[in-house]
Design an enzyme around this catalytic site. Sequence first.
Site, PDB file in Angstrom:
ATOM      1  N   PRO A   1       0.825  -1.216   0.000  1.00 22.87           N
ATOM      2  CA  PRO A   1       0.000   0.000   0.000  1.00 22.87           C
ATOM      3  C   PRO A   1       0.858   1.264   0.000  1.00 22.87           C
ATOM      4  CG  PRO A   1      -0.290  -1.252   2.046  1.00 22.87           C
ATOM      5  CD  PRO A   1       0.675  -2.006   1.209  1.00 22.87           C
ATOM      6  N   GLU A   2       0.552   2.169  -0.898  1.00 19.50           N
ATOM      7  CA  GLU A   2       1.226   3.462  -0.928  1.00 19.50           C
ATOM      8  C   GLU A   2       0.244   4.520  -0.422  1.00 19.50           C
ATOM      9  OE1 GLU A   2       4.280   4.664  -2.917  1.00 19.50           O
ATOM     10  OE2 GLU A   2       4.792   2.873  -4.057  1.00 19.50           O
TER      11      GLU A   2
END
Length: 271
Positions: free
Chosen positions: A2-3
């Site tokens: 996840p960014e």
Amino acid sequence: MPELPEVETTVRGLTPVLKGHRIGSIELRRGDLRRPFPPDLRQRLTGARVTALGRRAKYGLIETDRGDTLVFHLGMSGHWRVDPEEIGKHDHVVIRTDVGRRLALNDHRRFGSLDLVRTEALGDYAPFAVMGPEPLGEDFDGAYLHRALASRSAPVKALLLDQRIVAGLGNIYVCDALNLAGIAPGRTAGRISRPRLDRLAESVKTVLRAAIAAGGSSLRDYVQPNGELGYFSSDWRVYGREGKACPACGAAIRRRVDSGRSTFHCQACQR
Ligand code: ZN
């Protein structure tokens, strides 16, 4: 992994479920993720009302009326599930709200974290204490980059990934922002002109906003049909697109690997 846009859309997806509601129960199905959960987590959260949700870098913030903020990090594989039909092996934390909604924090690789921090002392929370500005915030702009990168001889890409310079940027959006700005990833940071730094700051905001918007438009309230939050397909400019056409000039996108990390860029238009 996840960014920032995934964390932002996760927070937006959690908001209607949690905001204004009390935490009826919190079940810890193991004692830790990357590190142990705070020993008094259940006691401090049970019965607390959620007053606000937010994000700092890649951390989600769930603020309560008891002066505590639950700070979560999704690590490599973490995600929240909304009203899951069944609780599975990798659902390590389950929260039930006062109106019977259910949230499960699922993380099969367990690189995530969950901490409880006094809201007034959030700035002193170790990961936040040394962080640079938010890339979508007003104080991140060309003037800031000009100050932060002045006389730095490292490649611009490495410095954009440094959380002390700007918080929460990862490899994908740094590659894409550099392509949009027409700046080569290996360019010496301290030698980039002010107009190009203005363009770089704008490009960072543009690629992040586009990804967040993609999360919002492809999902209903940021929730996938299976109840998972935060993951969606996004059209990246260069990341993961080796050999395909550069969206700026049409030349083939190149991939280079430095210390195990891929850099996607266009040699024709990024200088
Ligand atoms: Zn190009």
